[in-house]
Write a protein that holds these residues in place. Structure first.
Motif, PDB file in Angstrom:
ATOM      1  N   TYR A  29       0.869  -1.175   0.000  1.00 25.69           N
ATOM      2  CA  TYR A  29       0.000   0.000   0.000  1.00 25.69           C
ATOM      3  C   TYR A  29       0.907   1.227   0.000  1.00 25.69           C
ATOM      4  O   TYR A  29       1.803   1.334   0.844  1.00 25.69           O
ATOM      5  N   LEU A  30       0.686   2.151  -0.916  1.00 27.17           N
ATOM      6  CA  LEU A  30       1.485   3.381  -0.932  1.00 27.17           C
ATOM      7  C   LEU A  30       0.571   4.571  -0.656  1.00 27.17           C
ATOM      8  O   LEU A  30      -0.253   4.949  -1.494  1.00 27.17           O
ATOM      9  N   LEU A  31       0.712   5.140   0.542  1.00 27.45           N
ATOM     10  CA  LEU A  31      -0.068   6.313   0.926  1.00 27.45           C
ATOM     11  C   LEU A  31       0.579   7.533   0.288  1.00 27.45           C
ATOM     12  O   LEU A  31       1.762   7.802   0.504  1.00 27.45           O
ATOM     13  N   ASN A  32      -0.177   8.272  -0.509  1.00 28.99           N
ATOM     14  CA  ASN A  32       0.389   9.401  -1.245  1.00 28.99           C
ATOM     15  C   ASN A  32      -0.710  10.384  -1.604  1.00 28.99           C
ATOM     16  O   ASN A  32      -1.890  10.093  -1.456  1.00 28.99           O
ATOM     17  N   GLN A  33      -0.301  11.556  -2.091  1.00 26.51           N
ATOM     18  CA  GLN A  33      -1.270  12.551  -2.546  1.00 26.51           C
ATOM     19  C   GLN A  33      -1.098  12.920  -4.012  1.00 26.51           C
ATOM     20  O   GLN A  33      -2.010  13.471  -4.618  1.00 26.51           O
ATOM     21  N   ASP A  34       0.077  12.613  -4.586  1.00 25.48           N
ATOM     22  CA  ASP A  34       0.361  13.194  -5.906  1.00 25.48           C
ATOM     23  C   ASP A  34       1.160  12.299  -6.848  1.00 25.48           C
ATOM     24  O   ASP A  34       1.691  12.783  -7.856  1.00 25.48           O
ATOM     25  N   ILE A  35       1.265  11.011  -6.572  1.00 28.04           N
ATOM     26  CA  ILE A  35       2.043  10.135  -7.457  1.00 28.04           C
ATOM     27  C   ILE A  35       1.163   9.718  -8.645  1.00 28.04           C
ATOM     28  O   ILE A  35       0.058   9.219  -8.454  1.00 28.04           O
ATOM     29  N   PRO A  36       1.642   9.930  -9.875  1.00 32.01           N
ATOM     30  CA  PRO A  36       0.799   9.684 -11.058  1.00 32.01           C
ATOM     31  C   PRO A  36       0.404   8.217 -11.233  1.00 32.01           C
ATOM     32  O   PRO A  36       1.128   7.302 -10.843  1.00 32.01           O
ATOM     33  N   GLN A  37      -0.746   8.036 -11.883  1.00 37.96           N
ATOM     34  CA  GLN A  37      -1.285   6.694 -12.153  1.00 37.96           C
ATOM     35  C   GLN A  37      -0.322   5.829 -12.951  1.00 37.96           C
ATOM     36  O   GLN A  37      -0.208   4.626 -12.727  1.00 37.96           O
ATOM     37  N   GLU A  38       0.365   6.454 -13.914  1.00 38.62           N
ATOM     38  CA  GLU A  38       1.217   5.672 -14.812  1.00 38.62           C
ATOM     39  C   GLU A  38       2.322   4.945 -14.047  1.00 38.62           C
ATOM     40  O   GLU A  38       2.695   3.825 -14.395  1.00 38.62           O
ATOM     41  N   TRP A  39       2.833   5.590 -13.006  1.00 40.02           N
ATOM     42  CA  TRP A  39       3.872   4.960 -12.191  1.00 40.02           C
ATOM     43  C   TRP A  39       3.300   3.710 -11.528  1.00 40.02           C
ATOM     44  O   TRP A  39       3.900   2.639 -11.561  1.00 40.02           O
ATOM     45  N   PHE A  40       2.113   3.850 -10.939  1.00 39.78           N
ATOM     46  CA  PHE A  40       1.469   2.699 -10.291  1.00 39.78           C
ATOM     47  C   PHE A  40       1.198   1.580 -11.298  1.00 39.78           C
ATOM     48  O   PHE A  40       1.428   0.404 -11.007  1.00 39.78           O
ATOM     49  N   SER A  41       0.717   1.941 -12.490  1.00 34.97           N
ATOM     50  CA  SER A  41       0.359   0.927 -13.491  1.00 34.97           C
ATOM     51  C   SER A  41       1.557   0.051 -13.841  1.00 34.97           C
ATOM     52  O   SER A  41       1.428  -1.165 -13.983  1.00 34.97           O
ATOM     53  N   GLN A  42       2.737   0.676 -13.987  1.00 36.56           N
ATOM     54  CA  GLN A  42       3.910  -0.085 -14.375  1.00 36.56           C
ATOM     55  C   GLN A  42       4.463  -0.909 -13.216  1.00 36.56           C
ATOM     56  O   GLN A  42       4.745  -2.093 -13.345  1.00 36.56           O
ATOM     57  N   ILE A  43       4.620  -0.274 -12.052  1.00 33.92           N
ATOM     58  CA  ILE A  43       5.213  -0.978 -10.902  1.00 33.92           C
ATOM     59  C   ILE A  43       4.295  -2.110 -10.436  1.00 33.92           C
ATOM     60  O   ILE A  43       4.747  -3.169 -10.008  1.00 33.92           O
ATOM     61  N   ARG A  44       2.984  -1.909 -10.573  1.00 33.34           N
ATOM     62  CA  ARG A  44       2.008  -2.938 -10.164  1.00 33.34           C
ATOM     63  C   ARG A  44       2.228  -4.239 -10.943  1.00 33.34           C
ATOM     64  O   ARG A  44       2.101  -5.335 -10.387  1.00 33.34           O
TER      65      ARG A  44
END
Length: 415
Positions: free
Chosen positions: A37-52
């Motif tokens: 789980y990464l608690l954040n306010q401003d990390i873009p979706q694209e970063w999550f999509s790739q690392i996921r």
């Protein structure tokens, strides 16, 4: 170990993304089946999509937890300038984490070994397990590595207790949320071995205070978690602390290499790559888009595009945690036309001011249009809508969109 995912929490903002990713790489290098789980306010979706994708290939997952909204305004003072306000985010772990037990990790650390022993520690009735601060030289425990009894935190509303204590004491404490956590849990935590939070960053403080014995402690074999506390960070151009090179090794480590090491051990899984089967669009001039969150959750295979000519309010920005919602604040008519042209359905589900030109575009490109009974355009011909659904029964709209999706699939298969 089986396929049970082990819950881990990080917190930080986009300015700290390299440090967050380095810490994540290090734990994934030595531990699989992690639900991060990464608690954040401003990390873009694209970063999550790739690392996921990488996490899922190792039997894990990555959850984007957006702390957006008034309830997450962490406007508390903090006397340590190298510590970001996002450190207070750990208070909100019960809002997002579903597991009974979770490992919280700061982002200024690297994991160098298997943490199974720590994950499997029985917390009993304790609120958490932690390592003493600065090898016992500091006060209480260090909050950079916490095994948290999330079930107990949830049932006793610990989040609210932490917030209230912080409101009262934040100007009086020396170490921000670490001091607050120590105040609340000083007699109800388990002390864990320093290998799980070896505060290598205390080198500078130990030298300043003449604690030579700390610098003489053996670090062979390497402690399981190296925590670069203080402002003497290994990613600074210069630092005096030891083991800078370990941090840089993990920072430059490729995700593909980490995944391949698990594959060689027979641990390799299919990633659930997001491939939308249908696209829907809405243009709004208001933060209030009826049942948008419900639709996004109920239809994970549908890509929802929400555009606006203005900045977006928190109520909309929080939707960016869904991988199937794309937001376009501060957009322009020519770009909005392009998105509509490429969409399958127009959803007229925003309240208040309607932007008239969108209806001309819907007609121009012959897009089916759906609305709720409380969002349809007043004095507009109902026949312009394919369907008008009850806002109190949004599942009606879900079913209609599903039928479109099925028809689309049949159409594609017939070609």
């Amino acid at each position: 170990m089986g396929n049970t995912k082990r819950a881990v929490v990080f917190a930080g903002d986009y300015a700290y993304i390299r440090q967050i990713e380095t810490a994540m790489k290090s734990i994934c290098r030595h531990n699989s089946h992690l639900k991060i789980y990464l608690l954040n306010q401003d990390i873009p979706q694209e970063w999550f999509s790739q690392i996921r994708i990488y996490l899922q290939e190792m039997g894990g997952d990555l959850i984007d937890c957006k702390l957006i909204g008034l309830q997450y305004k962490m406007n508390w003072s903090n006397k340590l300038p190298h510590i970001n306000h996002m450190t207070f985010a750990r208070y909100f772990i019960p809002d997002f984490v579903t597991e009974d037990k979770v490992l919280y990790l700061d982002s200024d650390l690297v994991v160098t070994d298997d943490l199974t022993d720590l994950f499997e520690l029985d917390l009993g009735e304790n609120y958490l397990a932690a390592t003493r601060s600065c090898f016992g030289v500091g006060l209480g425990f260090n909050a950079g590595v916490l095994l948290i009894n999330n079930k107990k935190w949830c049932s006793e509303n610990i989040r609210q207790q932490l917030i209230e204590l912080t409101e009262k004491e934040h100007e009086n404490v020396a170490e921000g949320d670490q001091s607050i956590l120590n105040m609340l849990f000083y007699d109800s935590y388990i002390e864990i071995n320093e290998t799980f939070n070896y505060q290598i960053g205390f080198d500078k403080g130990a030298a300043e205070q003449g604690h030579a014995w700390i610098l003489e402690k053996s670090i062979n074999p390497l402690p399981k978690v190296l925590h670069y506390i203080s402002n003497d960070k290994p990613w600074n151009q210069f630092s005096v602390g030891r083991l800078r090179e370990i941090w840089w090794n993990y920072s430059f480590m490729e995700w593909g290499y980490i995944v391949s090491t698990w594959k060689e051990r027979g641990e390799h899984y299919s990633a659930n790559i997001f491939k939308p089967k249908l696209t829907c669009m809405n243009l709004t001039n208001s933060w209030c888009v009826e049942n948008m969150k419900f639709l996004a959750q109920a239809l994970p295979e549908v890509h929802f595009h929400v555009a606006a000519h203005t900045f977006m309010a928190d109520e909309l920005k929080v939707l960016s945690s869904f991988q199937n919602v794309s937001l376009y604040p501060n957009s322009f008519p020519i770009l909005i036309e392009k998105v509509l042209k490429e969409s399958d359905i127009y959803l007229d589900i925003n309240h208040e001011d309607k932007l008239g030109y969108i209806y001309d575009l819907v007609k121009k490109y012959s897009k089916p249009m759906l609305a709720f009974d409380n969002t349809r355009l007043p004095n507009f011909d109902d026949s312009s809508y394919e369907s008008i659904c009850s806002h109190e029964r949004p599942e009606e709209m879900v079913e209609i969109i599903r039928k479109y999706m099925e028809n689309q699939l049949c159409k594609n298969q017939s070609f």
